[in-house]
Design an enzyme around this catalytic site. Structure first.
Site, mmCIF file in Angstrom:
data_model
loop_
_atom_site.group_PDB
_atom_site.id
_atom_site.type_symbol
_atom_site.label_atom_id
_atom_site.label_comp_id
_atom_site.label_asym_id
_atom_site.label_seq_id
_atom_site.Cartn_x
_atom_site.Cartn_y
_atom_site.Cartn_z
ATOM 1 N N SER A 17 0.858 -1.184 0.000
ATOM 2 C CA SER A 17 0.000 0.000 0.000
ATOM 3 C C SER A 17 0.888 1.226 0.000
ATOM 4 O O SER A 17 2.045 1.165 0.446
ATOM 5 C CB SER A 17 -0.897 -0.005 1.240
ATOM 6 O OG SER A 17 -1.546 1.241 1.403
ATOM 7 N N TYR A 68 -2.482 0.738 10.659
ATOM 8 C CA TYR A 68 -2.360 0.206 9.301
ATOM 9 C C TYR A 68 -1.021 0.601 8.682
ATOM 10 O O TYR A 68 -0.344 -0.237 8.070
ATOM 11 C CB TYR A 68 -3.519 0.720 8.452
ATOM 12 C CG TYR A 68 -3.550 0.160 7.051
ATOM 13 C CD1 TYR A 68 -3.616 -1.205 6.822
ATOM 14 C CD2 TYR A 68 -3.532 1.006 5.935
ATOM 15 C CE1 TYR A 68 -3.657 -1.724 5.535
ATOM 16 C CE2 TYR A 68 -3.574 0.497 4.649
ATOM 17 C CZ TYR A 68 -3.640 -0.864 4.450
ATOM 18 O OH TYR A 68 -3.677 -1.372 3.172
#
Length: 251
Positions: A136, A149
């Site tokens: 990501s 995250y």
């Protein structure tokens, strides 16, 4: 005898889209995820060159079973797509849920470690292995409310980079695909515990966020280059997202 590809997190979203693309490229695709019913439906769609394996990548025993199934198939394992991952919550660090942070680390980091370790011998034995890990843009940019995250994705990218160094000289490519804003059926919904309004607000006003097939296209492209070509890291964002914190939203 087709080459074998394993795709984790294949029951929906990017994983399912990647399985479809790889099957079209001639791979025998092993689709792995926890939801067996969805996997069976996907295999029915893909036909005989697909195998479903119910697998929880946070479980050593479950990953061992995946490895046994792959070993029993005809053909070399040449591709692993570490796609399983996700986010839970968007709390500030001061109010961070330890359970959410633990889950994100277990899935994104330790899950990638388990599956990669288990399948590395077969990938090396093929003489032309490739490992693609879906990270990501959170792997290199932090943002408020994303501490858990981004911490997990930073750790995952450290794992991938270290692995590439350690496999230098062996016939295995190590590729990292880092998407920005991708609208899938479940990512934001899972992050916000099923709160549809909150999940939809992430994409509000964004004319064309990326979709799962955009990422699957890039994964398949990277994995099907000549074996001497290694795309170390590929960052893909929608045109509306200039950076993690800079998103153009229409009124």
């Amino acid at each position: 005898m087709p080459n074998i590809a394993v795709v984790t997190g294949a029951s929906s979203g990017i994983g399912a889209a990647t399985a479809r693309r790889l099957a079209a490229e001639g791979f025998h695709v092993v689709v792995a995820a926890r939801r067996a019913d969805r996997l069976e439906a996907l295999v029915k769609e893909l036909g005989p060159n697909a195998t479903a394996v119910a697998c929880d990548i946070t479980s050593d025993d479950s990953v061992a079973n995946l490895t046994e199934v792959v070993a029993g198939l005809d053909g070399p394992l040449t591709l692993l797509v570490n796609n399983a991952g996700g986010a839970h919550g968007a709390d500030p660090v001061a109010a961070g849920s330890v359970d959410d942070w633990q889950w994100m680390y277990d899935v994104n980091v330790l899950g990638t470690l388990r599956v990669t370790k288990a399948l590395l011998p077969a990938l090396e034995a093929s003489g032309r292995g490739t490992i693609v890990t879906v990270g990501s843009t959170a792997a290199f940019t932090v943002y408020e409310g994303g501490g858990g995250y981004t911490a997990a994705k930073h750790a995952q990218t450290a794992l991938v980079g270290t692995l590439r160094l350690e496999l230098s000289g062996k016939p295995i490519r190590v590729i990292e695909i880092d998407p920005g804003m991708v609208r899938t059926d479940e990512f934001a919904l899972n992050r916000f515990a099923g709160d549809r309004d909150r999940a939809d607000s992430v994409y509000a006003g964004v004319r064309e966020p990326l979709v799962a097939d955009d990422i699957a296209d890039v994964i398949t492209f990277a994995a099907t280059r000549p074996q001497h070509v290694n795309i170390d890291r590929l960052v893909i964002r929608p045109i509306a997202q200039a950076a993690q914190h800079k998103v153009h939203r229409e009124e």
